[in-house]
Design an enzyme around this catalytic site. Structure first.
Site, PDB file in Angstrom:
ATOM      1  N   LYS A   1      61.179  26.286  39.903  1.00 21.45           N
ATOM      2  CA  LYS A   1      60.023  27.054  40.385  1.00 21.45           C
ATOM      3  C   LYS A   1      58.684  26.456  39.945  1.00 21.45           C
ATOM      4  O   LYS A   1      57.676  26.605  40.631  1.00 21.45           O
ATOM      5  CB  LYS A   1      60.129  28.508  39.926  1.00 21.45           C
TER       6      LYS A   1
ATOM      7  N   SER B   1      71.408  34.039  48.317  1.00 20.20           N
ATOM      8  CA  SER B   1      70.401  33.759  49.336  1.00 20.20           C
ATOM      9  C   SER B   1      70.999  33.351  50.686  1.00 20.20           C
ATOM     10  O   SER B   1      70.530  33.826  51.732  1.00 20.20           O
ATOM     11  CB  SER B   1      69.431  32.683  48.843  1.00 20.20           C
TER      12      SER B   1
ATOM     13  N   GLY C   1      68.525  44.749  40.820  1.00 24.73           N
ATOM     14  CA  GLY C   1      68.229  43.364  41.148  1.00 24.73           C
ATOM     15  C   GLY C   1      68.482  43.027  42.603  1.00 24.73           C
ATOM     16  O   GLY C   1      67.784  42.175  43.174  1.00 24.73           O
TER      17      GLY C   1
ATOM     18  N   GLY D   1      61.795  41.779  27.530  1.00 23.39           N
ATOM     19  CA  GLY D   1      61.951  40.344  27.710  1.00 23.39           C
ATOM     20  C   GLY D   1      60.629  39.643  27.918  1.00 23.39           C
ATOM     21  O   GLY D   1      59.584  40.278  28.108  1.00 23.39           O
TER      22      GLY D   1
END
Length: 275
Positions: A68, A19, A238, A128
């Site tokens: 989160k 990030s 990703g 998943g």
């Protein structure tokens, strides 16, 4: 002179986060020389004190695991998107001091797929059942017109995914992980599992598969993504997701739009190549 503004990504572990690379690239491209973006190792128990200690120079936060959900009680407002999956990855501090939480992973997923030509699908499969899988279901609720099959390892996980489906308005069907190769018949497969989990499935990829969205970006390409591309299928990675969700974060935190997608992706690719 404009006031220097701050932003950062929080989580644990956080040293691997791309990030800062993406956001700093955006600031350079946007001419925001007085903006800074850092990373902080923050555990769940330390989050309230960290957030309460931030001063007026702070514009926003990016949040990764395990924060989160933990951040939600600390906020003044949570967007409908974030509330739909009970996960906030973006906090914006408004001019009047309010803390607003959003989830840019979901629209980031949709934007990453759209960039690869995936606008609507009649069915999909999800590999998943973790937090990323619920975000995938939220994205699929907007682009998938039919059923979604989730491949999971336990009855409890299957129940969780069906519950998310009911909440998000998605027709979720579940299957045992041992049957995961059956996912490859779907026009869109979203792999949300940790590194290494899908490696054994690479040999089962059929000729001319649909689109694979593998949310991993390191190591990349995964064996599954490599096999998929070698058999003629389209792959969304990703890094695509990471860049698209970061674009939305930059726009929200800085008020500058559009954020420089190409420059951010290039910076992310350079950073990954140097690791």
């Amino acid at each position: 002179m404009a006031e220097a503004r701050r932003a950062a990504v929080l989580g644990s572990p956080i040293a691997h986060s791309l990030s800062p690379v993406l956001h700093r690239a955006a600031y350079r491209e946007l001419g925001l020389g007085d903006w800074s973006y850092d990373r902080f190792e923050v555990e769940e128990a330390a989050l309230p004190a960290f957030v309460d200690g931030l001063g007026a120079s702070w514009a926003g936060l990016s949040l990764t695991m395990p924060l989160k959900r933990a951040v939600i009680p600390l906020l003044d407002e949570v967007t409908a998107t974030a509330a739909s999956v009970e996960a906030v990855n973006t906090v914006v501090f408004t001019a009047d001091g309010r803390r607003v939480g959003d989830n840019t992973d979901i629209p980031g997923m949709i934007a990453a797929m759209r960039e690869r030509g995936v606008e609507k699908v009649e069915s999909a499969a999800v590999l998943g059942a973790g937090a990323t899988a619920s975000s995938a279901l939220a994205a699929l609720s907007l682009i998938c017109t039919g059923p979604v099959t989730a491949y999971v390892r336990s009855a409890a996980r299957a129940q969780e995914m069906r519950g998310w489906g009911e909440r998000l308005g998605v027709d979720v069907r579940t299957a045992d992980w041992a049957e995961a190769a059956g996912a490859f018949d779907a026009p869109l497969v979203i792999a949300t599992t940790p590194a290494g989990t899908t490696d054994a499935l690479a040999a089962a990829v059929p000729d001319a598969p649909g689109t694979l969205f593998d949310v991993l970006y390191e190591p990349w390409p995964t064996p599954l993504a490599t096999a998929w591309q070698s058999r003629g299928g389209a792959v969304v990675g990703g890094l695509d997701l990471l860049v698209h969700q970061a674009v939305l974060q930059v726009e929200q935190m800085t008020g500058s739009s559009p954020a420089p997608l190409a420059a951010m992706r290039e910076a992310g690719e350079r950073a990954l190549a140097s690791r």
